[in-house]
Design a protein around this motif. Structure first.
Motif: not given
Length: 255
Positions: A215-222, A226-236
């Motif tokens: 898994x990984x965490x990134x910040x990206x613009x929604x 139009x606000x910064x958000x935190x996204x958690x991604x899993x790679x099974x």
């Protein structure tokens, strides 16, 4: 009447749409043979495709949530009369946890409409009252706070409902049923591993299915806010169920 097939050099493809001049009501765009409403739909599909290709899954969910789905309209109408949730953040979370612990099979055994509406209101209040992690915390700080074991109390995810869990085994193993789900996240700042522990009930007893993932965490613009958000991604990577082990391939729909 059937529409003529567009000429080869005018075929519509995802990513090829520009900003066409809106056609008057009842008229079709001369270059595509599509009406104004159909072009708007194609533009929405184009946006959705770009979001999925870029990994903006949260924005994609919000985009398709804007479609006039009768189920979503019904939920909006129920929420119109809901009073503003009172209390500090900790009080709201405490009530949410209290109701969440009462739910059967992580919410797959549906609560009544009143309780379901209250859960939605509490979740919305939590989102509004909680500090914005994308602003107040760095990615390493957020990653560290996720380390540990977590238990899913409630979800209204239609995908979880459709597949009867995260593995989909409940739809495959005869007479089996999803019971509960817990997760374990670990990261030392370099390697990030996750395990999803799904319990299935069967006539022969409980079966524990485990999904292994990175898994990984990134910040990206929604795109939608139009606000910064935190996204958690899993790679099974793999799934086990009792003595059986499977490779978690990309076509494993529930994952």
């Amino acid at each position: 009447p059937a529409r003529p097939m567009p000429a080869k050099d005018r075929e519509l493809t995802i990513g090829s749409l520009g900003s066409p001049t809106p056609s008057t009501k009842g008229e079709d765009d001369a270059s595509t043979g599509l009406s104004g409403s159909e072009l708007q739909l194609m533009e929405m599909l184009d946006q959705a495709d770009n979001m999925l290709n870029s990994g903006s899954y949260g924005d994609f969910d919000q985009l398709i949530g804007d479609v006039n789905d009768p189920r979503l309209q019904a939920l909006r109408q129920k929420r119109d009369g809901a009073g503003e949730v009172q209390g500090q953040l900790q009080e709201v979370v405490s009530e949410l946890l209290q109701i969440g612990r009462k739910q059967s099979r992580c919410g797959l055994d549906k609560p009544d409409e009143e309780e379901s509406a209250r859960i939605r209101d509490l979740i919305q209040a939590t989102i509004e009252k909680a500090p914005k992690l994308a602003v107040t915390k760095t990615v390493p700080e957020i990653r560290k706070s996720l380390n540990g074991k977590w238990k899913l109390l409630y979800s209204n995810s239609e995908m979880l409902d459709f597949y009867n869990g995260v593995t989909g085994f409940a739809n495959v193993f005869p007479s089996s049923k999803f019971k509960d789900l817990s997760m374990e996240y670990f990261s030392d700042g370099y390697a990030s591993d996750a395990k999803y522990f799904e319990t299935l009930t069967t006539p022969l007893g409980n079966i524990d299915a485990v999904v292994y993932a990175n898994w990984d965490l990134i910040k990206e613009m929604s795109f939608m806010t139009n606000e910064n958000s935190v996204v958690l991604r899993n790679y099974c990577t793999k799934v086990t169920a009792g003595p059986m082990e499977y490779e978690a391939q990309e076509n494993w729909k529930s994952l």
